[in-house]
Scaffold this motif. Structure first.
Motif, PDB file in Angstrom:
ATOM      1  N   ASP A 286      -9.726   5.662   7.729  1.00 27.77           N
ATOM      2  CA  ASP A 286      -8.783   4.544   7.811  1.00 27.77           C
ATOM      3  C   ASP A 286      -7.395   4.957   7.321  1.00 27.77           C
TER       4      ASP A 286
ATOM      5  N   THR B  93      -3.324   4.481   8.702  1.00 29.47           N
ATOM      6  CA  THR B  93      -2.250   3.913   7.882  1.00 29.47           C
ATOM      7  C   THR B  93      -1.127   4.921   7.691  1.00 29.47           C
TER       8      THR B  93
ATOM      9  N   PRO C 104     -12.983   5.244   4.257  1.00 22.18           N
ATOM     10  CA  PRO C 104     -11.618   5.086   3.728  1.00 22.18           C
ATOM     11  C   PRO C 104     -10.687   6.237   4.103  1.00 22.18           C
TER      12      PRO C 104
ATOM     13  N   ARG D 148      -2.282   0.521   0.346  1.00 23.01           N
ATOM     14  CA  ARG D 148      -1.802  -0.479   1.301  1.00 23.01           C
ATOM     15  C   ARG D 148      -0.998  -1.575   0.607  1.00 23.01           C
ATOM     16  N   GLU D 149      -1.403  -1.956  -0.584  1.00 18.74           N
ATOM     17  CA  GLU D 149      -0.652  -2.969  -1.325  1.00 18.74           C
ATOM     18  C   GLU D 149       0.728  -2.454  -1.710  1.00 18.74           C
TER      19      GLU D 149
ATOM     20  N   ARG E 185     -12.196   3.977  -1.529  1.00 16.49           N
ATOM     21  CA  ARG E 185     -11.829   2.665  -0.987  1.00 16.49           C
ATOM     22  C   ARG E 185     -10.823   1.972  -1.909  1.00 16.49           C
ATOM     23  N   GLU E 186     -11.007   2.108  -3.216  1.00 20.64           N
ATOM     24  CA  GLU E 186     -10.053   1.537  -4.174  1.00 20.64           C
ATOM     25  C   GLU E 186      -8.670   2.156  -3.997  1.00 20.64           C
TER      26      GLU E 186
ATOM     27  N   LEU F 225      -7.431   3.420  -1.252  1.00 16.09           N
ATOM     28  CA  LEU F 225      -6.852   2.936   0.005  1.00 16.09           C
ATOM     29  C   LEU F 225      -6.279   1.526  -0.163  1.00 16.09           C
ATOM     30  N   VAL F 226      -7.011   0.659  -0.841  1.00 20.07           N
ATOM     31  CA  VAL F 226      -6.526  -0.698  -1.080  1.00 20.07           C
ATOM     32  C   VAL F 226      -5.235  -0.652  -1.888  1.00 20.07           C
ATOM     33  N   ARG F 227      -5.206   0.162  -2.931  1.00 24.07           N
ATOM     34  CA  ARG F 227      -3.998   0.294  -3.748  1.00 24.07           C
ATOM     35  C   ARG F 227      -2.822   0.781  -2.920  1.00 24.07           C
TER      36      ARG F 227
END
Length: 296
Positions: free
Chosen positions: A94, A98, A91, A22-23, A15-16, A18-20
């Motif tokens: 998802d 993306t 993640p 997307r940013e 999950r970390e 994926l967040v990275r």
């Protein structure tokens, strides 16, 4: 015992990542229309296409067309990834969405550029594009971890391909070189996600090295299903700056080091056997590459 899909530490790390991703992707968002020299467009009805209208060397054209024919199979790639990751960590599921949204422009950009600049025959491009998409593509792997290992190699190889062909195209068409570098940025982010996802798996369960070994030794690009692929590879290797030497030095060598294959200590004897076999395979490839470089 290998990790189960219920491992909370693994899901949190993914999950970390994926967040990275997307940013980072948000900071470099782009639209394909920015890279097309629309002012060069002319009607094919009043001025039919002719081979002498092509401005880039034929060998560079082959490289770009090959990239386009790989990218057009996005629907099949998405289908394969979605099926493989179904029921796995959220993640990963998802990320497929993306990734698809970010890859969606690639084939459009390459094909539109070739048509607008009259480097490609629109009728031929339509025919071969339809043929490749109709033929489809089937993934070689059914488990999430094998697929992530494969996509790491594939995304890095694609990124290196775009960067290397961009160098070869620069003297002939700086705008083409610029758009290839733009595509390479997307591939870099995709590669980084999968690369680090695999590393997380290896950190938590070193026995996964057996799967890394199997995928690396059997790897082939998804574009291998297109017509005349071996001849395309030969032309690209000779004239467009992407050969087996580049693949070893800029892909395999990088991943062996990043994943720490030499330092992994799996607990299963079978996994250790596969780790040593992978390093032996790496050494054989290096000797071959060194001989090729010496002859050159």
């Amino acid at each position: 015992m290998l990790l189960s899909d219920a491992n909370p530490r693994l899901e949190a790390r993914l999950r970390e990542l994926l967040v990275r991703h997307r940013e980072q992707a948000r900071n470099i968002d782009w639209s394909y229309h920015e890279y097309i020299p629309w002012e060069q467009g002319r009607s094919f009805k009043t001025e039919p296409w002719a081979k002498e209208q092509r401005k880039i060397p034929d060998e560079i054209y082959v490289a770009i067309e090959t990239a386009m024919l790989t990218e057009v199979n996005l629907p099949w790639f998405t289908s394969g990834l979605k099926t493989t990751f179904k029921g796995s960590f959220q993640p990963l599921q998802d990320f497929v969405h993306t990734w698809t949204a970010e890859e969606d422009q690639h084939s459009t950009l390459l094909e539109t550029y070739l048509i607008v600049t009259r480097n490609g025959n629109p009728a031929d491009l339509h025919r071969i594009r339809k043929q490749v998409v109709e033929q489809g593509w089937e993934p070689d792997y059914e488990t999430p971890i094998e697929t992530m290992i494969y996509t790491t190699i594939q995304e890095l190889a694609t990124m290196v391909f775009y960067m290397n062909v961009a160098k070869a195209a620069q003297p002939h068409d700086p705008e083409l070189s610029a758009l290839l570098r733009r595509l390479a940025k997307d591939e870099t982010l995709h590669y980084t996600f999968y690369r680090d996802a695999v590393k997380v798996h290896l950190e938590l369960e070193p026995n996964y090295v057996s799967l890394v070994a199997a995928v690396i030794k059997d790897f082939r690009m998804p574009g291998a299903v297109m017509p005349d692929f071996e001849e395309r590879e030969r032309i690209i290797a000779k004239h467009a700056n992407y050969s087996p030497v580049h693949y070893f030095n800029q892909v395999i060598d990088i991943l062996i080091d990043y994943w720490g294959i030499r330092d992994l200590r799996p607990s299963l004897s079978e996994a250790e056997t596969q780790r040593l076999a992978l390093l032996a395979y790496y050494d054989r490839m290096k000797r071959i590459v060194d001989r090729i470089k010496a002859r050159a």
